[in-house]
Design a protein around this motif. Structure first.
Motif, PDB file in Angstrom:
ATOM      1  N   UNK A   1       0.868  -1.177   0.000  1.00 44.39           N
ATOM      2  CA  UNK A   1       0.000   0.000   0.000  1.00 44.39           C
ATOM      3  C   UNK A   1       0.902   1.223   0.000  1.00 44.39           C
ATOM      4  N   UNK A   2       0.410   2.327  -0.535  1.00 42.92           N
ATOM      5  CA  UNK A   2       1.197   3.555  -0.578  1.00 42.92           C
ATOM      6  C   UNK A   2       0.405   4.684   0.064  1.00 42.92           C
ATOM      7  N   UNK A   3       1.101   5.449   0.904  1.00 40.54           N
ATOM      8  CA  UNK A   3       0.484   6.609   1.543  1.00 40.54           C
ATOM      9  C   UNK A   3       1.185   7.866   1.051  1.00 40.54           C
ATOM     10  N   UNK A   4       0.417   8.833   0.570  1.00 35.71           N
ATOM     11  CA  UNK A   4       0.959  10.083   0.043  1.00 35.71           C
ATOM     12  C   UNK A   4       0.318  11.246   0.787  1.00 35.71           C
ATOM     13  N   UNK A   5       1.165  12.087   1.400  1.00 35.11           N
ATOM     14  CA  UNK A   5       0.667  13.216   2.181  1.00 35.11           C
ATOM     15  C   UNK A   5       1.219  14.518   1.633  1.00 35.11           C
TER      16      UNK A   5
ATOM     17  N   UNK B   1      -4.980  25.240   1.117  1.00 36.32           N
ATOM     18  CA  UNK B   1      -5.052  25.023  -0.319  1.00 36.32           C
ATOM     19  C   UNK B   1      -5.959  23.838  -0.634  1.00 36.32           C
ATOM     20  N   UNK B   2      -6.588  23.903  -1.798  1.00 35.14           N
ATOM     21  CA  UNK B   2      -7.359  22.762  -2.294  1.00 35.14           C
ATOM     22  C   UNK B   2      -6.409  21.601  -2.572  1.00 35.14           C
ATOM     23  N   UNK B   3      -6.891  20.380  -2.466  1.00 35.52           N
ATOM     24  CA  UNK B   3      -6.068  19.260  -2.924  1.00 35.52           C
ATOM     25  C   UNK B   3      -5.678  19.456  -4.388  1.00 35.52           C
TER      26      UNK B   3
ATOM     27  N   UNK C   1      -3.602  12.123   1.586  1.00 37.17           N
ATOM     28  CA  UNK C   1      -3.998  13.111   2.579  1.00 37.17           C
ATOM     29  C   UNK C   1      -3.426  14.476   2.243  1.00 37.17           C
ATOM     30  N   UNK C   2      -4.195  15.526   2.583  1.00 38.79           N
ATOM     31  CA  UNK C   2      -3.710  16.888   2.382  1.00 38.79           C
ATOM     32  C   UNK C   2      -4.744  17.789   1.750  1.00 38.79           C
ATOM     33  N   UNK C   3      -5.198  18.796   2.496  1.00 38.80           N
ATOM     34  CA  UNK C   3      -6.095  19.805   1.945  1.00 38.80           C
ATOM     35  C   UNK C   3      -7.564  19.441   1.924  1.00 38.80           C
TER      36      UNK C   3
END
Length: 259
Positions: free
Chosen positions: A46-50, A59-61, A80-82
């Motif tokens: 699995x990959x997690x990107x933040x 900021x918008x994603x 994850x983020x925004x």
């Protein structure tokens, strides 16, 4: 029994792949899309990107970047983020992302969690808590890249998020981030006892032995790391890597209950 997921965590800043130490002194590593392609070849669990600045800067994603990543990614992807609204979450899922990670917004707007869970299911909603040790003992949860202290313990937060229906919690140690000297087991013990929700621990792995130690202690859970999957050797040369099938099979997957 189910084997734990070994999860690379990639940090994004200004569309570039970076790595931090204790949430400071970030180092630019290159194009995150290239990293995704290499992880594809290595058959990552699995990959997690933040995107670590999106929420802090309101900021918008970056939907274009997320779309490109999801199109390239051949493993489950957590982003994850925004994310501030149900509509943003749904748009991200429509791009092919399997999970979303909520961090600062989960603290500021916990009422958002059941709304998203209702739309996409709890298994797709992750809360990531950035945790730092207090000077005189105990831990606090911090938000906005470790710049604002909620002054509330992670045990309190995980119990609240369990009640709100999240499917997974990621505990990210600020003190251990990028240090590659092992996980904070005092912290992991506290969290493991505080919730029945699946927990993924992040921050501190310097070797596969560190990952194995977490698995031995807690059984079939997620174990995430950053530095060991992007650096190689004493001089930390940038090299995307991941354990082979043989290396993963050597990890002791015996749960504490079976030991």
């Amino acid at each position: 029994m189910l084997r734990p997921r070994i999860i690379p965590c990639l940090l994004i800043r200004d569309k570039g792949l970076i790595k931090t130490q204790q949430f400071k002194s970030s180092r630019y590593l290159g194009d995150p899309i290239n990293a995704v392609r290499i992880f594809n070849e290595k058959q990552v669990d699995e990959l997690m990107v933040l995107d670590i600045d999106a929420s802090k800067q309101n900021k918008e994603p970056d939907y274009k970047m997320i779309d490109k990543m999801a199109s390239e990614c051949r493993m489950p992807l957590c982003y994850g983020g925004g994310i501030q609204t149900v509509e943003q979450a749904q748009r991200i899922f429509s791009l092919g992302v399997e999970k979303i990670s909520l961090s600062s917004v989960a603290i500021r707007k916990p009422e958002l969690i059941p709304d998203i869970v209702e739309k996409v299911g709890s298994q797709s909603v992750v809360v990531t808590l950035d945790v730092k040790k207090k000077i005189f003992g105990g831990y606090d949860v911090w938000i906005h890249n470790g710049t604002i202290n909620t002054k509330i313990s992670p045990e309190t937060w995980v119990k609240k998020f369990e009640e709100l229906g999240v499917g997974e919690i990621v505990i990210n140690s600020i003190d251990k981030d990028g240090m590659m000297k092992g996980y904070d087991y005092q912290l992991t013990d506290k969290i493991f006892k505080a919730t029945h929700v699946p927990v993924t621990f992040l921050g501190g792995a310097g070797s596969l032995a560190d990952i194995e130690e977490v698995v031995k202690r807690y059984g079939s859970i997620g174990v995430a790391a950053g530095s060991i999957f992007v650096f190689k050797g004493n001089y930390k040369a940038v090299l995307i890597n991941y354990p082979t099938s043989e290396e993963k099979n050597e990890i002791n997957y015996l749960s504490p209950l079976e030991a």
